[in-house]
Design a protein around this motif. Structure first.
Motif, PDB file in Angstrom:
ATOM      1  N   ASN A 279       0.843  -1.186   0.000  1.00  0.00           N
ATOM      2  CA  ASN A 279       0.000   0.000   0.000  1.00  0.00           C
ATOM      3  C   ASN A 279       0.877   1.234   0.000  1.00  0.00           C
ATOM      4  OD1 ASN A 279       0.990   0.252   2.573  1.00  0.00           O
ATOM      5  ND2 ASN A 279      -0.989   0.706   3.488  1.00  0.00           N
TER       6      ASN A 279
ATOM      7  N   TYR B  75       0.870  -6.663   2.778  1.00  0.00           N
ATOM      8  CA  TYR B  75      -0.280  -7.203   3.477  1.00  0.00           C
ATOM      9  C   TYR B  75      -0.473  -8.663   3.091  1.00  0.00           C
ATOM     10  CZ  TYR B  75      -1.670  -2.705   5.270  1.00  0.00           C
ATOM     11  OH  TYR B  75      -1.693  -1.525   5.959  1.00  0.00           O
TER      12      TYR B  75
ATOM     13  N   LYS C 127      -2.240 -12.288   3.685  1.00  0.00           N
ATOM     14  CA  LYS C 127      -3.602 -12.631   4.063  1.00  0.00           C
ATOM     15  C   LYS C 127      -3.675 -12.937   5.557  1.00  0.00           C
ATOM     16  CE  LYS C 127      -5.018 -14.435  -0.426  1.00  0.00           C
ATOM     17  NZ  LYS C 127      -5.504 -15.610  -1.164  1.00  0.00           N
ATOM     18  N   ASN C 128      -4.751 -12.495   6.169  1.00  0.00           N
ATOM     19  CA  ASN C 128      -5.038 -12.757   7.580  1.00  0.00           C
ATOM     20  C   ASN C 128      -4.082 -12.054   8.544  1.00  0.00           C
ATOM     21  OD1 ASN C 128      -7.100 -14.568   6.755  1.00  0.00           O
ATOM     22  ND2 ASN C 128      -5.590 -16.206   6.555  1.00  0.00           N
ATOM     23  N   HIS C 129      -3.315 -11.072   8.063  1.00  0.00           N
ATOM     24  CA  HIS C 129      -2.419 -10.335   8.945  1.00  0.00           C
ATOM     25  C   HIS C 129      -2.780  -8.856   8.895  1.00  0.00           C
ATOM     26  CE1 HIS C 129       0.031 -13.771   9.762  1.00  0.00           C
ATOM     27  NE2 HIS C 129       0.324 -13.943   8.489  1.00  0.00           N
ATOM     28  N   SER C 130      -3.048  -8.280  10.054  1.00  0.00           N
ATOM     29  CA  SER C 130      -3.410  -6.871  10.111  1.00  0.00           C
ATOM     30  C   SER C 130      -2.165  -6.000  10.049  1.00  0.00           C
ATOM     31  CB  SER C 130      -4.166  -6.580  11.409  1.00  0.00           C
ATOM     32  OG  SER C 130      -3.298  -6.711  12.521  1.00  0.00           O
ATOM     33  N   LYS C 131      -2.395  -4.744   9.752  1.00  0.00           N
ATOM     34  CA  LYS C 131      -1.303  -3.774   9.697  1.00  0.00           C
ATOM     35  C   LYS C 131      -0.611  -3.673  11.052  1.00  0.00           C
ATOM     36  CE  LYS C 131      -0.658   1.185   8.957  1.00  0.00           C
ATOM     37  NZ  LYS C 131      -1.337   2.436   8.562  1.00  0.00           N
ATOM     38  N   LYS C 132      -1.397  -3.679  12.129  1.00  0.00           N
ATOM     39  CA  LYS C 132      -0.829  -3.572  13.471  1.00  0.00           C
ATOM     40  C   LYS C 132       0.065  -4.763  13.794  1.00  0.00           C
ATOM     41  CE  LYS C 132      -4.482  -0.729  15.528  1.00  0.00           C
ATOM     42  NZ  LYS C 132      -5.531  -0.648  16.580  1.00  0.00           N
ATOM     43  N   THR C 133      -0.353  -5.946  13.356  1.00  0.00           N
ATOM     44  CA  THR C 133       0.446  -7.150  13.602  1.00  0.00           C
ATOM     45  C   THR C 133       1.798  -7.050  12.916  1.00  0.00           C
ATOM     46  OG1 THR C 133      -1.539  -8.529  13.786  1.00  0.00           O
ATOM     47  CG2 THR C 133       0.543  -9.657  13.322  1.00  0.00           C
TER      48      THR C 133
END
Length: 224
Positions: free
Chosen positions: A28, A34, A36-42
């Protein structure tokens, strides 16, 4: 005497990251991959923790006199789990953190390129499926060790004249006595060290990658 322009070097690193990010598949505007299944915070949290662990393990190794770099373990882990850009950023900020830990001696930051290369290479090779077999893992170790040794030797030769006052310099001096050139001596010395150092990093990344991958797989439902 060659004077290294750290500001120019920093700008070049930022340009490199931007170019790689623009070519990435899952990137981005803020240069984060990014998966899959991983947030930005993680991802941000993982990069932050990885940077701290890399720096502290490297510092501990220096204090104990261990002749290894030990600063790319969690760069490899982050790249394996989240991809190229988080791996590269972990490598970049690891060397900045190392400068901070040592009071900014300004000789560690140039090696950010080497650490970033680990994140780039591991991220690419894992994405291509090299972690699916033990032979693939072995190849990741070999490729990473070779690239790191080449880049490290290049930086040491051009910027520092072959000596950086690190443990590896003892090996470099011995090889120099055999009549080898400065670049050859620094490269050969780093090959031996990186095979062990990157072997440790890649194997840890592989074990964590496999463990987390197994945990994500849905458990088979049993019927009585």
């Amino acid at each position: 005497m060659f004077k290294f322009n750290y500001f120019k070097f920093y700008l070049q690193l930022q340009l490199l990251i931007t170019i790689i990010a623009q070519k990435g598949e899952f990137v981005n505007q803020k240069l984060f991959v990014y998966a899959k299944n991983h947030s930005k915070k993680t991802i941000i949290f993982t990069v932050l923790i990885s940077v701290i662990l890399n720096g502290l393990i490297n510092l501990a190794g220096d204090k104990l006199g261990i002749p290894l770099f030990l600063d790319t373990i969690f760069t490899a882990v982050t790249a394996a789990l989240f991809g190229i850009i988080p791996g590269i950023l972990t490598g970049l900020f690891t060397n900045l953190f190392q400068e901070l830990l040592r009071g900014f001696p300004l000789y560690l930051y140039p090696f950010a390129v080497v650490n970033m290369a680990t994140g780039l290479l591991v991220g690419i090779l894992v994405k291509k499926g090299y972690f699916k077999t033990l032979f693939g893992v072995f190849l990741v170790i070999i490729y990473t060790a070779l690239i790191n040794s080449f880049l490290g030797a290049l930086i040491v030769t051009i910027i520092f004249g072959g000596i950086t006052n690190e443990e590896v310099d003892y090996i470099v001096k011995v090889i120099l006595m055999t009549g080898q050139s400065v670049f050859s001596s620094t490269f050969i010395a780093r090959i031996f060290i990186n095979l062990v150092d990157k072997g440790i990093a890649v194997l840890i990344a592989y074990l964590i990658y496999v463990k987390l991958k197994k945990e994500k797989q849905p458990k088979e439902q049993t019927y009585e």
